[in-house]
Design a protein around this motif. Structure first.
Motif, PDB file in Angstrom:
ATOM      1  N   THR A 432       0.829  -1.200   0.000  1.00 39.96           N
ATOM      2  CA  THR A 432       0.000   0.000   0.000  1.00 39.96           C
ATOM      3  C   THR A 432       0.863   1.250   0.000  1.00 39.96           C
ATOM      4  OG1 THR A 432      -1.745  -1.145   1.218  1.00 39.96           O
ATOM      5  CG2 THR A 432      -1.791   1.266   1.232  1.00 39.96           C
ATOM      6  N   LEU A 433       0.601   2.152  -0.954  1.00 40.45           N
ATOM      7  CA  LEU A 433       1.271   3.443  -1.029  1.00 40.45           C
ATOM      8  C   LEU A 433       0.207   4.528  -0.958  1.00 40.45           C
ATOM      9  CD1 LEU A 433       3.812   5.134  -1.459  1.00 40.45           C
ATOM     10  CD2 LEU A 433       3.531   4.833  -3.919  1.00 40.45           C
ATOM     11  N   LEU A 434       0.242   5.344   0.095  1.00 42.32           N
ATOM     12  CA  LEU A 434      -0.772   6.368   0.310  1.00 42.32           C
ATOM     13  C   LEU A 434      -0.290   7.714  -0.193  1.00 42.32           C
ATOM     14  CD1 LEU A 434      -0.879   4.308   3.059  1.00 42.32           C
ATOM     15  CD2 LEU A 434      -3.000   5.596   3.249  1.00 42.32           C
ATOM     16  N   ILE A 472       2.172  -2.773  -6.171  1.00 40.29           N
ATOM     17  CA  ILE A 472       1.739  -1.723  -5.258  1.00 40.29           C
ATOM     18  C   ILE A 472       0.260  -1.431  -5.454  1.00 40.29           C
ATOM     19  CG2 ILE A 472       4.010  -0.616  -5.172  1.00 40.29           C
ATOM     20  CD1 ILE A 472       2.926   1.514  -7.076  1.00 40.29           C
ATOM     21  N   ASP A 473      -0.324  -0.852  -4.421  1.00 41.08           N
ATOM     22  CA  ASP A 473      -1.724  -0.446  -4.488  1.00 41.08           C
ATOM     23  C   ASP A 473      -1.786   1.016  -4.079  1.00 41.08           C
ATOM     24  OD1 ASP A 473      -4.396  -0.516  -4.839  1.00 41.08           O
ATOM     25  OD2 ASP A 473      -4.863  -1.677  -3.046  1.00 41.08           O
ATOM     26  N   LEU A 474      -2.118   1.892  -5.010  1.00 37.69           N
ATOM     27  CA  LEU A 474      -2.155   3.321  -4.743  1.00 37.69           C
ATOM     28  C   LEU A 474      -3.482   3.692  -4.096  1.00 37.69           C
ATOM     29  CD1 LEU A 474      -0.589   4.616  -8.063  1.00 37.69           C
ATOM     30  CD2 LEU A 474       0.449   4.742  -5.809  1.00 37.69           C
ATOM     31  N   ILE A 475      -3.397   4.267  -2.902  1.00 38.19           N
ATOM     32  CA  ILE A 475      -4.578   4.641  -2.140  1.00 38.19           C
ATOM     33  C   ILE A 475      -4.534   6.146  -1.870  1.00 38.19           C
ATOM     34  CG2 ILE A 475      -5.871   4.286  -0.002  1.00 38.19           C
ATOM     35  CD1 ILE A 475      -5.804   1.838  -1.800  1.00 38.19           C
ATOM     36  N   HIS A 476      -5.698   6.789  -2.054  1.00 34.48           N
ATOM     37  CA  HIS A 476      -5.756   8.222  -1.779  1.00 34.48           C
ATOM     38  C   HIS A 476      -5.956   8.459  -0.284  1.00 34.48           C
ATOM     39  CE1 HIS A 476      -7.893  12.162  -1.386  1.00 34.48           C
ATOM     40  NE2 HIS A 476      -6.866  12.514  -2.139  1.00 34.48           N
ATOM     41  N   VAL A 477      -5.229   9.428   0.240  1.00 36.53           N
ATOM     42  CA  VAL A 477      -5.378   9.820   1.627  1.00 36.53           C
ATOM     43  C   VAL A 477      -5.609  11.319   1.662  1.00 36.53           C
ATOM     44  CG1 VAL A 477      -2.876  10.095   1.914  1.00 36.53           C
ATOM     45  CG2 VAL A 477      -4.295   9.783   3.934  1.00 36.53           C
ATOM     46  N   GLU A 478      -6.530  11.756   2.496  1.00 39.60           N
ATOM     47  CA  GLU A 478      -6.809  13.180   2.611  1.00 39.60           C
ATOM     48  C   GLU A 478      -5.560  13.921   3.083  1.00 39.60           C
ATOM     49  OE1 GLU A 478      -9.457  14.723   1.693  1.00 39.60           O
ATOM     50  OE2 GLU A 478     -10.623  12.925   1.196  1.00 39.60           O
ATOM     51  N   SER A 479      -5.387  15.142   2.582  1.00 40.02           N
ATOM     52  CA  SER A 479      -4.207  15.928   2.935  1.00 40.02           C
ATOM     53  C   SER A 479      -4.060  16.086   4.442  1.00 40.02           C
ATOM     54  CB  SER A 479      -4.269  17.313   2.270  1.00 40.02           C
ATOM     55  OG  SER A 479      -4.223  17.182   0.865  1.00 40.02           O
ATOM     56  N   ALA A 480      -5.181  16.185   5.157  1.00 43.74           N
ATOM     57  CA  ALA A 480      -5.138  16.340   6.611  1.00 43.74           C
ATOM     58  C   ALA A 480      -4.568  15.101   7.298  1.00 43.74           C
ATOM     59  CB  ALA A 480      -6.536  16.631   7.145  1.00 43.74           C
ATOM     60  N   GLN A 482      -2.223  13.127   5.726  1.00 43.46           N
ATOM     61  CA  GLN A 482      -0.978  12.778   5.035  1.00 43.46           C
ATOM     62  C   GLN A 482       0.193  12.943   6.009  1.00 43.46           C
ATOM     63  OE1 GLN A 482       1.355  11.272   3.467  1.00 43.46           O
ATOM     64  NE2 GLN A 482       0.412  11.660   1.454  1.00 43.46           N
ATOM     65  N   LEU A 483       0.636  11.811   6.563  1.00 46.36           N
ATOM     66  CA  LEU A 483       1.676  11.845   7.594  1.00 46.36           C
ATOM     67  C   LEU A 483       3.017  12.308   7.056  1.00 46.36           C
ATOM     68  CD1 LEU A 483       0.875   8.521   9.504  1.00 46.36           C
ATOM     69  CD2 LEU A 483      -0.155  10.776   9.751  1.00 46.36           C
ATOM     70  N   ALA A 484       3.248  12.172   5.753  1.00 51.50           N
ATOM     71  CA  ALA A 484       4.529  12.562   5.169  1.00 51.50           C
ATOM     72  C   ALA A 484       4.700  14.071   5.101  1.00 51.50           C
ATOM     73  CB  ALA A 484       4.686  11.951   3.771  1.00 51.50           C
ATOM     74  N   ASP A 485       3.664  14.829   5.475  1.00 52.52           N
ATOM     75  CA  ASP A 485       3.752  16.292   5.503  1.00 52.52           C
ATOM     76  C   ASP A 485       4.922  16.782   6.350  1.00 52.52           C
ATOM     77  OD1 ASP A 485       2.113  17.641   3.848  1.00 52.52           O
ATOM     78  OD2 ASP A 485       0.748  18.395   5.378  1.00 52.52           O
ATOM     79  N   ILE A 486       5.248  16.022   7.403  1.00 47.69           N
ATOM     80  CA  ILE A 486       6.291  16.429   8.335  1.00 47.69           C
ATOM     81  C   ILE A 486       7.674  16.446   7.689  1.00 47.69           C
ATOM     82  CG2 ILE A 486       6.863  14.123   9.207  1.00 47.69           C
ATOM     83  CD1 ILE A 486       6.892  15.354  12.033  1.00 47.69           C
ATOM     84  N   PHE A 487       7.792  15.786   6.515  1.00 48.49           N
ATOM     85  CA  PHE A 487       9.078  15.730   5.820  1.00 48.49           C
ATOM     86  C   PHE A 487       9.192  16.740   4.680  1.00 48.49           C
ATOM     87  CE2 PHE A 487       8.546  11.253   7.320  1.00 48.49           C
ATOM     88  CZ  PHE A 487       9.576  11.278   8.260  1.00 48.49           C
TER      89      PHE A 487
END
Length: 523
Positions: A432-434, A472-480, A482-487
């Motif tokens: 899974t890739l979000l 891989i399985d591409l999954i949409h995640v809401e911007s709110a 999105q844990l990768a924001d911290i990077f």
């Protein structure tokens, strides 16, 4: 004699007696040079111990120098080893070769030796926590003295310990010395040979990982030069400067002692704490009109922080942003670095928590900040991978090219996001890739959109290839969410601490007790 005296001081001795006995046989200073060391009996004993190791390991032979012999110089390196409380616990004297004098093709041939990546070590810790394995660490004393060398190498006699009968003779090496260019390779070759002969199987991907299976039991060995971590029973260990605490509830990995050391080293121990590593209004650029600062000091601060990111992903973005200005650091850049140190003062005890209740499912998050760099408008991408709930790999980096759309930015960020645990016998179907960009997902899934994305480099279309292959399985995640924001950018305190906690960067109150009771609290 010294060891015998230490044996007489039992654990039942009062603390003051134990301290005085210990301090009586450990020097509190680090010598400036060999003459300074020779003036102290404790350091003389330490140097004798090092040379006794040479004799026991048959490292060399004292010989008359052959014709045209160009011996390599040797020097002493002195270092005090400190405990977590900062007290000197051991004096260490190491005789090293002046490897910079070696000539390629004469003194050495091959020098490469595989070294474990920090990601591989974190994967091992997460895997062991999930499986309930206990880990033990071993620091091999004088490891390089065990590696045989193939070349004919001569070194000068140790300063201060020259032979009275043959002061002009040299030592012909049988085995490697520290700082010889071929030393790591020689040590790895011998250790690898021993493990393979003992029935271990070397990892097909990670050449520093070795596994031994006996029935239903598995023994894992991970090598990082002369540090070895393997399956066993231990409650606390140090590995590569990482402090690792194991308990029933999981494993806590941190670098609190190292953090204290660098705060002290750069005179930041009394600094005013900050709640985040970088303010949201921080805008760094080349600042050509700013006052130049000491480049050596700036690079030293940056290097110390880069190593700390091994267990502190919460400072990854801020550190990587400051790294870009090492060539010509200015006051504004140093101020940004000092803000990171001030944040560390506020969060000294934070580290990574690997829960024993975590699954071994693999997920990846990917995000990017379009045109994030103020100088060249190249985007900053952030990615990370979770093994269950355990963070094992992450990155924050400026992309190599300017992106023309947010879709391209997200594709560039998502493309390199992959991980493998095949050496541990774990097999995955779709990983899974979000991603928080719906256009990126559409491009990867729908070939009809290809004509509209010709400006995106062909090599990044492998994301679609892997999706079609079922990797891989591409999954949409809401911007709110999105844990990768911290990077990818500086964040406000509330958002920052929330994402930090979601990544498993926690403070374990009373580490030893908390590991048995499961009392984990986010900073």
């Amino acid at each position: 004699m010294i060891g015998d005296i230490h044996q007489r001081v039992t654990r039942s001795s009062v603390p003051s007696l134990a301290f005085s006995s210990h301090s009586a046989y450990v020097a509190s200073f680090e010598p400036r040079d060999v003459s300074h060391a020779l003036s102290d009996s404790n350091w003389v004993n330490t140097m004798h111990e090092e040379l006794e190791n040479f004799e026991r390991n048959h490292v060399w032979d004292l010989v008359e120098p052959p014709p045209n012999c160009r011996p390599i110089g040797t020097k002493w390196v002195f270092k005090n080893k400190q405990g977590e409380d900062g007290m000197v616990v051991r004096n260490k004297a190491r005789l090293v070769a002046q490897g910079f004098c070696q000539k390629e093709g004469i003194d050495y041939e091959e020098t490469f030796a595989p070294v474990a990546r920090l990601e591989a070590i974190r994967i091992l810790l997460a895997f062991a926590a999930s499986k309930g394995f206990k880990l033990q660490q071993m620091d091999v004393k004088s490891a390089f003295l065990n590696g045989f060398i193939e070349e004919e190498v001569y070194v000068r006699q140790p300063p201060g310990f020259e032979s009275a009968r043959f002061p002009d003779w040299v030592y012909k090496l049988r085995k490697a010395l520290y700082s010889l260019k071929q030393a790591p390779r020689a040590w790895y070759a011998r250790l690898k040979s021993f493990l393979l002969k003992s029935g271990f199987v070397m990892g097909s991907v990670d050449k520093t990982l070795f596994l031994l299976s006996r029935g239903g039991d598995t023994l894992i060995v991970q090598i990082y030069v002369d540090d070895i971590i393997f399956g066993g029973s231990s409650h606390a260990l140090f590995f590569l400067g990482l402090q690792i605490k194991q308990g029933l509830e999981g494993t806590f990995v941190h670098q609190a002692k190292y953090t204290r050391d660098i705060l002290k080293k750069f005179n930041m121990g009394d600094s005013k704490p900050m709640t985040t590593p970088m303010s949201t209004n921080t805008a760094l650029d080349v600042d050509e009109d700013g006052e130049a600062v000491d480049q050596k000091e700036f690079r030293g601060m940056i290097g110390s922080l880069v190593y700390l990111t091994a267990t502190r992903p919460d400072i990854q973005f801020a550190v990587c942003l400051c790294v870009r200005y090492q060539a010509s650091p200015r006051t504004s850049h140093r101020q940004a670095v000092k803000c990171i140190f001030r944040y560390l003062k506020f969060t000294l005890e934070l580290g990574l928590w690997y829960s024993s209740g975590s699954s071994l499912s693999l997920r990846g998050f990917s995000d990017a900040n379009h045109a994030g760099c103020r100088i060249d408008r190249k985007p900053t991408s952030g990615t990370f991978q979770l093994l269950g709930t355990s963070l094992v790999s992450w990155s924050s980096r400026k992309q190599a090219s300017v992106a023309l759309s947010t879709t391209e930015v997200e594709m560039l960020a998502a493309a390199p996001n992959s991980s493998t645990l095949s050496d541990f016998g774990l097999k995955y179907g779709r990983i899974t890739l979000l991603v928080d960009s719906t256009s990126t997902i559409y491009v990867a899934k729908n070939p009809v959109l290809h004509s509209k994305t010709k400006h995106i480099d062909v090599r990044f279309h492998f994301l679609r290839d892997h999706y079609e292959k079922g990797d891989i399985d591409l999954i949409h995640v809401e911007s709110a969410n999105q844990l990768a924001d911290i990077f990818t950018k500086p964040l406000e305190f509330d958002a920052f601490t929330h994402l930090r906690g979601e990544l498993g960067v926690l403070q374990v109150e009373g580490v030893d007790n908390a590991l048995t009771k499961g009392e984990i609290e986010s900073q």
